[in-house]
Design a protein around this motif. Structure first.
Motif, PDB file in Angstrom:
ATOM      1  N   ALA A  10      42.342  41.039  41.359  1.00  0.00           N
ATOM      2  CA  ALA A  10      42.852  41.773  42.511  1.00  0.00           C
ATOM      3  C   ALA A  10      42.913  40.828  43.709  1.00  0.00           C
ATOM      4  CB  ALA A  10      41.954  42.970  42.817  1.00  0.00           C
ATOM      5  N   GLY A  11      44.108  40.655  44.268  1.00  0.00           N
ATOM      6  CA  GLY A  11      44.276  39.745  45.391  1.00  0.00           C
ATOM      7  C   GLY A  11      44.113  38.284  45.010  1.00  0.00           C
ATOM      8  N   GLY A  12      44.384  37.947  43.755  1.00  0.00           N
ATOM      9  CA  GLY A  12      44.195  36.573  43.302  1.00  0.00           C
ATOM     10  C   GLY A  12      45.191  36.174  42.232  1.00  0.00           C
ATOM     11  N   TRP A  13      44.831  35.165  41.445  1.00  0.00           N
ATOM     12  CA  TRP A  13      45.741  34.596  40.452  1.00  0.00           C
ATOM     13  C   TRP A  13      44.941  34.159  39.226  1.00  0.00           C
ATOM     14  CZ3 TRP A  13      44.381  29.670  39.104  1.00  0.00           C
ATOM     15  CH2 TRP A  13      43.576  28.971  40.005  1.00  0.00           C
ATOM     16  N   VAL A  14      45.651  33.993  38.130  1.00  0.00           N
ATOM     17  CA  VAL A  14      45.053  33.447  36.914  1.00  0.00           C
ATOM     18  C   VAL A  14      46.088  32.518  36.284  1.00  0.00           C
ATOM     19  CG1 VAL A  14      45.819  35.349  35.423  1.00  0.00           C
ATOM     20  CG2 VAL A  14      43.814  34.013  34.786  1.00  0.00           C
ATOM     21  N   ALA A  15      45.612  31.420  35.704  1.00  0.00           N
ATOM     22  CA  ALA A  15      46.480  30.439  35.050  1.00  0.00           C
ATOM     23  C   ALA A  15      46.161  30.398  33.567  1.00  0.00           C
ATOM     24  CB  ALA A  15      46.302  29.057  35.668  1.00  0.00           C
ATOM     25  N   PRO A  46      29.548  49.262  41.477  1.00  0.00           N
ATOM     26  CA  PRO A  46      30.430  50.248  42.122  1.00  0.00           C
ATOM     27  C   PRO A  46      31.871  50.072  41.654  1.00  0.00           C
ATOM     28  CG  PRO A  46      29.716  48.571  43.694  1.00  0.00           C
ATOM     29  CD  PRO A  46      28.906  48.373  42.462  1.00  0.00           C
ATOM     30  N   ILE A  47      32.699  51.076  41.903  1.00  0.00           N
ATOM     31  CA  ILE A  47      34.044  51.123  41.345  1.00  0.00           C
ATOM     32  C   ILE A  47      34.898  49.928  41.753  1.00  0.00           C
ATOM     33  CG2 ILE A  47      34.913  52.560  43.246  1.00  0.00           C
ATOM     34  CD1 ILE A  47      36.710  53.981  41.192  1.00  0.00           C
ATOM     35  N   ASN A  48      34.661  49.365  42.956  1.00  0.00           N
ATOM     36  CA  ASN A  48      35.507  48.284  43.464  1.00  0.00           C
ATOM     37  C   ASN A  48      34.797  46.932  43.472  1.00  0.00           C
ATOM     38  OD1 ASN A  48      33.673  48.883  45.437  1.00  0.00           O
ATOM     39  ND2 ASN A  48      35.153  48.906  47.130  1.00  0.00           N
ATOM     40  N   TYR A 103      36.673  50.480  36.869  1.00  0.00           N
ATOM     41  CA  TYR A 103      36.785  49.473  37.926  1.00  0.00           C
ATOM     42  C   TYR A 103      38.189  49.603  38.502  1.00  0.00           C
ATOM     43  CZ  TYR A 103      38.058  44.920  39.905  1.00  0.00           C
ATOM     44  OH  TYR A 103      38.535  43.929  40.724  1.00  0.00           O
ATOM     45  N   PHE A 104      38.284  49.736  39.835  1.00  0.00           N
ATOM     46  CA  PHE A 104      39.593  49.983  40.449  1.00  0.00           C
ATOM     47  C   PHE A 104      39.567  49.575  41.912  1.00  0.00           C
ATOM     48  CE2 PHE A 104      42.590  52.929  42.630  1.00  0.00           C
ATOM     49  CZ  PHE A 104      43.761  52.514  42.007  1.00  0.00           C
ATOM     50  N   THR A 105      40.625  48.875  42.347  1.00  0.00           N
ATOM     51  CA  THR A 105      40.708  48.459  43.746  1.00  0.00           C
ATOM     52  C   THR A 105      42.030  48.855  44.392  1.00  0.00           C
ATOM     53  OG1 THR A 105      41.669  46.304  43.185  1.00  0.00           O
ATOM     54  CG2 THR A 105      39.262  46.443  43.279  1.00  0.00           C
ATOM     55  N   GLY A 106      42.919  49.501  43.639  1.00  0.00           N
ATOM     56  CA  GLY A 106      44.251  49.794  44.161  1.00  0.00           C
ATOM     57  C   GLY A 106      44.275  51.008  45.060  1.00  0.00           C
TER      58      GLY A 106
END
Length: 575
Positions: free
Chosen positions: A519-524, A334-336, A296-299
């Motif tokens: 990706a393009g987000g946040w985690v708390a 899919p990969i992304n 899995y990759f989005t970069g």
């Protein structure tokens, strides 16, 4: 070969058999498990390419550590190779025993050629699957193995006892020396050459050249339940995993039980573990089934976009007929597939039972907001660099690219010698706020330094990790040493401190040691700083760690004797 000191009637198979037979629930166990890890070089052939690798006891993957919750584990490491080495026991809390955590130049100096060091820790309040791996440079490419923590004597799993347990550990393979790969990347400032294959239990599988014979095969019986212990030990890639025509039930992650749920596809990031129950079909099917993992990759940039596979095969009365059966392939995202990833990770919830409660901090003593992502550094004069726009690749937290010291942080802290080693002023928030997931700022340059956060003992911490799109939004699996934390919230876009906390899950959030920042987000996350010492936090994509996406927390001693870091061992390596 290390011995686990388990009773003689308990069979623990090495990776050639790849199984751990279930221990009876009533076992007269021994509380100390002793192992010897000889770090050696040995030749190995994959993809029709033979090379020398660094390994433990000549095994690839390395030997299993098997223990029970509450056991003491002693591992004598003997370094017989030219490389400096250290071993990290990934996910082990190391309560008051931070000297044995393993990251080089953080909790210890590395073990040099010809030297020994004995790791000595107790497994407290943990049961399930973890992993161990080298924690210096890129040596963990071949120096890794599983940690299997069985329940205490007289305890059982919170699910029906499986018929068998199978460790499945994903890896990443280079035909050349991975140390040469990262050294070249650091010299040029560019991205490293991608791997040549992924592996399952050290084997690439039939999709790769010259590798049909190097395929992991799992033989199963019909109508049985198997516990698969999935471990991602790959260096730089999160992986999807699925078994053709089979559904699994997820029951544990990072050695904590969760509310069970069914799925056809697993996502496991480097450093993460996932235990799943596989119930085989009631009859012997007329097919064999591929077990496939792919990234899995989005970069931005290149990636090893290949697939590793093993074969799930039902035991036939006439074994020779099985090879003629059709081989079915699973359908993986899919990969992304970021949407799938978000939905999948949202399904994880702590078991939150009377026996295994969710002890998430309800109040917060200190709040932190960290940006994580890629950036760049200027190219030195009179040189040519292969990073973005002629610069050098870098990575950072709050735009600080962490520089490893030449003396271990924990020693400097313990002996009051931090001057010139680290600064206790890591920022709680980005120094220059910007639109983190929008267009990149004019300057992508990072700053450099060895800066840490200092916490009083028992501080309750809330940390928001925000991805940035400076050089492309991508997922970052962040690992915190020395603690488990609770994932109380996550989302896409920029974190909203006014509205997002109202949706935090403070009832049954999943408890982990490694979490992927979307990706393009946040985690708390929230955790209680109840473990004195110096604790590394870093992206578990090894290239991002190398580029500087890392920092450390210093947790001070508490007032009571059982709240203080133990003195250093006499054989602690020196730098």
């Amino acid at each position: 070969m290390g011995s686990s000191c388990l009773p003689s009637y308990v069979a623990v198979c090495v990776f050639t058999l790849l199984c751990v037979s279930l221990l009876p629930e009533l076992v007269a166990g021994i509380t100390t498990r002793q192992y010897t890890f000889n770090i050696t070089l040995h030749n190995i052939t994959r993809l029709c390419n033979t090379k020398s690798i660094v390994s433990v006891n000549g095994q690839f993957p390395g030997p299993q550590i098997v223990a029970r919750e509450g056991d003491q584990v002693i591992v004598k490491l003997v370094n017989l190779v030219p490389n400096n080495i250290s071993i990290h026991w990934h996910g082990i809390r190391q309560l008051r025993s931070g000297w044995y955590d393993g990251p080089a130049y953080v909790t210890q100096c590395p073990v040099q050629t010809g030297q020994t060091f004995t790791y000595n820790f107790t497994i407290t309040g943990q049961r399930g699957t973890l992993l161990w791996h080298a924690h210096i440079s890129w040596l963990r490419a071949t120096v890794y193995g599983p940690i299997i923590i069985l329940p205490m004597r007289n305890d059982s799993y919170p699910f029906k006892k499986p018929y068998k347990e199978i460790p499945i550990i994903f890896g990443e393979w280079w035909n050349v020396d991975p140390e040469a790969v990262i050294n070249q990347a650091l010299q040029t400032g560019g991205a490293p050459n991608v791997s040549d294959a992924y592996t399952i239990n050290g084997l690439p599988g039939p999709f790769y050249n010259c590798s049909s014979k190097d395929t992991f095969k799992l033989k199963v019986k019909p109508g049985k339940t198997y516990l698969l212990r999935l471990i991602n030990a790959a260096l730089n890639d999160e992986l999807f995993f699925g078994i053709a025509n089979h559904t699994v039930i997820v029951v544990e992650t990072d050695a904590t039980y969760i509310k069970p749920f069914s799925t056809n596809t697993i996502l496991v990031a480097p450093g993460q573990t996932t235990n799943v129950l596989l119930k085989t079909k009631s009859h012997i099917p007329s097919a064999r089934f591929l077990m496939v993992a792919r990234p899995y990759f989005t970069g931005i940039g290149t990636i090893d976009n290949s697939s590793t596979a093993g074969i799930l095969q039902y035991e036939h009365p006439l074994d020779q007929t099985s090879k003629k059966l059709p081989l079915l392939n699973p359908m993986l995202p899919p990969i992304n597939a970021t949407g799938f990833v978000a939905n999948y990770t949202a399904r994880f919830r702590s078991l939150d039972s009377a026996k295994f409660p969710s002890n998430v901090p309800k109040t917060v003593g200190r709040k932190f907001f960290f940006t994580v992502g890629l950036g760049s550094s200027p190219c030195p004069k009179n040189t040519t660099c292969q990073g973005p726009n002629g610069t050098r690749f870098a990575a950072s937290i709050n735009n600080i690219s962490f520089t490893l010291p030449t003396k271990a942080l924990l020693q400097a802290h313990y002996f009051g010698q931090s001057n010139g080693v680290y600064s206790p002023n890591f920022p709680s928030n980005p120094l220059v706020p910007f639109n983190y997931t929008g267009p990149p700022p004019n300057s992508t340059f990072v700053s450099n330094g060895t800066r840490v956060v200092v916490l009083s003992f028992n501080t309750s911490v809330e940390l928001v990790l925000q991805d940035t799109s400076i050089l492309g939004a991508e997922s970052h699996p962040l690992h915190l040493h020395g603690f488990n934390f609770f994932v109380v919230g996550q989302g896409f876009g920029n974190y909203d401190p006014n509205n997002d906390p109202t949706r935090f899950n403070l009832v049954d959030p999943v408890e982990r040691n490694t979490v992927s920042v979307p990706a393009g987000g946040w985690v708390a996350i929230r955790f209680l700083a109840d473990n004195p010492g110096v604790w590394f936090m870093h992206c578990h994509l090894e290239i991002h760690t190398t580029w500087g996406l890392r920092m450390a927390w210093v947790v001070l001693d508490g007032p009571q004797p059982n709240q203080k870091l133990q003195p250093p061992p006499s054989d602690l390596p020196q730098c």
